[in-house]
Enzyme design. Structure first.
Site, PDB file in Angstrom:
ATOM      1  N   ARG A  56      20.447-114.078 -40.479  1.00 14.56           N
ATOM      2  CA  ARG A  56      20.890-112.769 -40.757  1.00 14.56           C
ATOM      3  C   ARG A  56      22.265-112.463 -41.384  1.00 14.56           C
ATOM      4  O   ARG A  56      21.900-111.490 -42.413  1.00 14.56           O
ATOM      5  CB  ARG A  56      20.937-111.871 -39.273  1.00 14.56           C
TER       6      ARG A  56
ATOM      7  N   GLU B  45      20.872-113.552 -44.858  1.00 18.40           N
ATOM      8  CA  GLU B  45      19.793-112.689 -45.281  1.00 18.40           C
ATOM      9  C   GLU B  45      20.642-111.177 -45.975  1.00 18.40           C
ATOM     10  O   GLU B  45      20.325-110.881 -46.998  1.00 18.40           O
ATOM     11  CB  GLU B  45      19.010-112.102 -44.293  1.00 18.40           C
TER      12      GLU B  45
ATOM     13  N   SER C 241      36.536-116.845 -55.088  1.00 11.16           N
ATOM     14  CA  SER C 241      36.646-117.976 -54.588  1.00 11.16           C
ATOM     15  C   SER C 241      36.499-118.467 -53.134  1.00 11.16           C
ATOM     16  O   SER C 241      36.580-117.396 -52.284  1.00 11.16           O
ATOM     17  CB  SER C 241      38.179-118.495 -54.820  1.00 11.16           C
TER      18      SER C 241
END
Length: 163
Positions: A91, A94, A117
């Site tokens: 998740r 995602e 970075s």
């Protein structure tokens, strides 16, 4: 991860579990973020000497040999695709994927042509209570902005293989 590293991580995590300390508690004792604290125990970050003394005091069950290994063995900062099967990791992946283009666009608008970075980088994880009383997860990414450079030949300190 090498077998010895896996075994060390298991021992270190067992010492943490036996202590009853949360990652937040332990991070406070070490003076690092909770995410970095977890990385240290999971073998994904190199333990520094001054932090090793604090870790030894906080988790005295960690052996001197394991503390030495955590300081001297270079971490394998790898990515195993299997981790994406774990729901929290998936998740988070995602969410970053879904918002990635928007995040990139805003970074470029606010900072210019460059990237955030992942080396000079902090992660902190916590919770807040939402508007309806629900627990909400807050993940803060704090990375140094690195500007893309124009690759001018006069600034290149390496000899060109074309010369």
């Amino acid at each position: 991860m090498r077998a010895s590293t896996v075994e060390r991580v298991e021992r270190v995590l067992a010492a943490k579990a036996a202590s009853g300390l949360s990652y937040d508690d332990l991070a406070s004792k070490l003076g690092v973020t909770n995410a970095y604290c977890a990385q240290l125990l999971l073998g994904q970050a190199k333990l520094r000497k001054d932090t090793a003394a604090k870790l030894s005091a906080a988790l005295p069950a960690i052996t001197a040999a394991d503390l030495e290994s955590m300081q001297n063995d270079f971490p394998m900062r790898t990515f195993n695709d299997e981790i994406l099967k774990e729901p929290n990791v998936y998740r988070t992946y995602e969410a970053v994927t879904h918002y990635g283009e928007a995040i990139k666009t805003i970074i470029n608008e606010q900072c210019g042509d460059g990237i955030m970075s992942a080396i000079d980088f902090y992660v902190d994880v916590g919770t807040v209570i939402g508007k309806n009383g629900e627990k909400r997860v807050v993940i803060t990414f704090n990375g140094k902005f690195l500007e893309h450079i124009e690759q001018k030949t006069e600034n290149n300190t390496a000899c060109s293989p074309r010369a």
